[in-house]
Design an enzyme around this catalytic site. Structure first.
Site, PDB file in Angstrom:
ATOM      1  N   LEU A  20     -17.851  -0.006 -12.296  1.00  0.00           N
ATOM      2  CA  LEU A  20     -18.233  -1.297 -13.045  1.00  0.00           C
ATOM      3  C   LEU A  20     -17.458  -2.614 -11.875  1.00  0.00           C
ATOM      4  O   LEU A  20     -18.529  -3.193 -11.535  1.00  0.00           O
ATOM      5  CB  LEU A  20     -17.505  -1.687 -14.327  1.00  0.00           C
ATOM      6  CG  LEU A  20     -18.798  -0.245 -15.453  1.00  0.00           C
ATOM      7  CD1 LEU A  20     -18.242  -0.591 -16.544  1.00  0.00           C
ATOM      8  CD2 LEU A  20     -19.841  -1.145 -15.315  1.00  0.00           C
ATOM      9  N   TYR A 158      -5.707   1.992 -25.116  1.00  0.00           N
ATOM     10  CA  TYR A 158      -6.262   1.394 -24.935  1.00  0.00           C
ATOM     11  C   TYR A 158      -7.100   0.025 -25.543  1.00  0.00           C
ATOM     12  O   TYR A 158      -7.678  -0.969 -25.647  1.00  0.00           O
ATOM     13  CB  TYR A 158      -7.401   2.410 -24.229  1.00  0.00           C
ATOM     14  CG  TYR A 158      -9.005   1.574 -23.812  1.00  0.00           C
ATOM     15  CD1 TYR A 158      -8.743   1.463 -22.823  1.00  0.00           C
ATOM     16  CD2 TYR A 158     -10.215   1.307 -24.539  1.00  0.00           C
ATOM     17  CE1 TYR A 158      -9.815   0.470 -21.846  1.00  0.00           C
ATOM     18  CE2 TYR A 158     -11.329   1.453 -23.896  1.00  0.00           C
ATOM     19  CZ  TYR A 158     -11.695   0.532 -22.275  1.00  0.00           C
ATOM     20  OH  TYR A 158     -12.203   0.645 -21.693  1.00  0.00           O
ATOM     21  N   LYS A 162      -7.889  -3.729 -24.934  1.00  0.00           N
ATOM     22  CA  LYS A 162      -9.390  -4.490 -24.811  1.00  0.00           C
ATOM     23  C   LYS A 162      -9.652  -5.842 -26.098  1.00  0.00           C
ATOM     24  O   LYS A 162      -9.915  -6.586 -26.175  1.00  0.00           O
ATOM     25  CB  LYS A 162     -10.241  -3.430 -24.972  1.00  0.00           C
ATOM     26  CG  LYS A 162     -10.174  -3.062 -23.846  1.00  0.00           C
ATOM     27  CD  LYS A 162     -10.529  -3.494 -22.841  1.00  0.00           C
ATOM     28  CE  LYS A 162     -10.494  -2.643 -21.334  1.00  0.00           C
ATOM     29  NZ  LYS A 162     -10.789  -3.519 -19.958  1.00  0.00           N
TER      30      LYS A 162
END
Length: 305
Positions: A20, A158, A162
């Protein structure tokens, strides 16, 4: 709408050697921005730069693991030294150390928090200082995840990072608004090395690599596509066309773009003089507890065989 033109702007994209991040860097360069590519692997970073230059863009590599203030300063300084300014920061760098809570070590937790959450903070702080000095505004584009919006099994570190990134986007949009700096979180969903580990997606990703298109039920129904599908959001948010967009969490993937809601109260109840454990137990089922919220990323809906 005018065509998106980022000529004269300089960007830093962390973790942009592949996946990405590389797609974001290519998209920015394709619309005229000069890009600092960042990765921890020099060969990967240089290959990314070469691919951008061969496509007609401008790019240089800065090899450093994000997380520390020193790394953030190096990235910002490289943009200024090479291109004379910094206008766009994309905080994409990240790692995974997935384990369930009772098996996750301090090291597993700290490594992910350092790269994702602290790395976003240190890089954004350094970029904000530079952009405020320039006095011409700018764009901070923070990379979130569905895991941060809804939680995900085995991803304590994670998901927490986030979720924190989305909260920082909302906070910084207020703090930097007067300086003309927009701050948004993007929530991409794409075929990457991480999603390829999900058994349900693996055969479709393999077929895509062999030249077959992803089916509509994935591209539209699940909002799942290629990294390049997600990348278009980045130059848009970095452009003048998005000057009025800040403090938002925007999802993109496949053929789908979506605006995520911010957390807010959905039900309330009141008791004169306050609540006791007994009155809470009595009122809960028919008041605030009547519609509890779901957790986790919804399982993909595949057509029946």
């Amino acid at each position: 709408m005018p065509s998106i033109d980022l000529s004269g702007k300089a960007a830093v994209v962390t973790g942009s050697g592949r996946g990405l991040g590389l797609a974001y860097a290519h998209a920015l360069a394709a619309h005229g921005a000069s890009v600092v590519v960042n990765d921890i692997d020099e060969a990967v970073a240089e290959a990314a730069v070469k691919s951008i230059v061969e496509a007609g863009g401008r790019a240089v590599a800065e090899v450093v693991p994000v997380g520390t203030s020193e790394a953030a300063e190096r990235l910002v300084n490289r943009a200024v030294e090479e291109f004379g300014r910094l206008d766009v920061l994309v905080t994409n760098a990240g790692i995974l150390r997935d384990k369930v809570l009772w098996k996750m070590t301090d090291e597993d937790f700290d490594a992910v928090i350092t790269t994702h959450l602290k790395g976003t903070f240190t890089c954004a702080r350094a970029a904000a200082v530079r952009m405020r000095e320039q006095g011409e505004g700018g764009s901070l584009i923070l990379v979130g995840s569905p895991a941060g919006q809804r939680g995900n099994f085995g991803q304590t570190n994670y998901a927490a990072a986030k979720a924190g990134i989305a909260a920082m986007a909302r906070t910084w949009s207020m703090e930097l608004g007067r300086a003309g700096i927009t701050v948004n979180a993007i929530v991409p969903v794409a075929a990457t090395a991480m999603t390829e580990t999900i058994p349900a997606f693996a055969p479709y990703i393999e077929a895509m690599r062999n030249g077959e298109p992803l089916p509509d039920f994935l591209r539209k129904g699940e909002g799942f596509g290629t990294p390049e599908d997600c990348a278009s959001l980045v130059p848009f948010l970095a452009s003048e066309a998005a000057r009025g967009i800040t403090g938002q969490a925007v999802g993109i993937g496949g053929d789908k773009v979506a605006l995520w809601s911010h957390p807010q109260e959905i039900r309330a109840a009141y008791a004169d003089g306050g609540w006791t454990p007994d009155t809470l137990a009595d009122a809960w089922p028919t008041s605030v507890g009547a519609e509890l919220q779901s957790v986790g990323i919804p399982a993909p809906k595949f057509p029946e065989a």
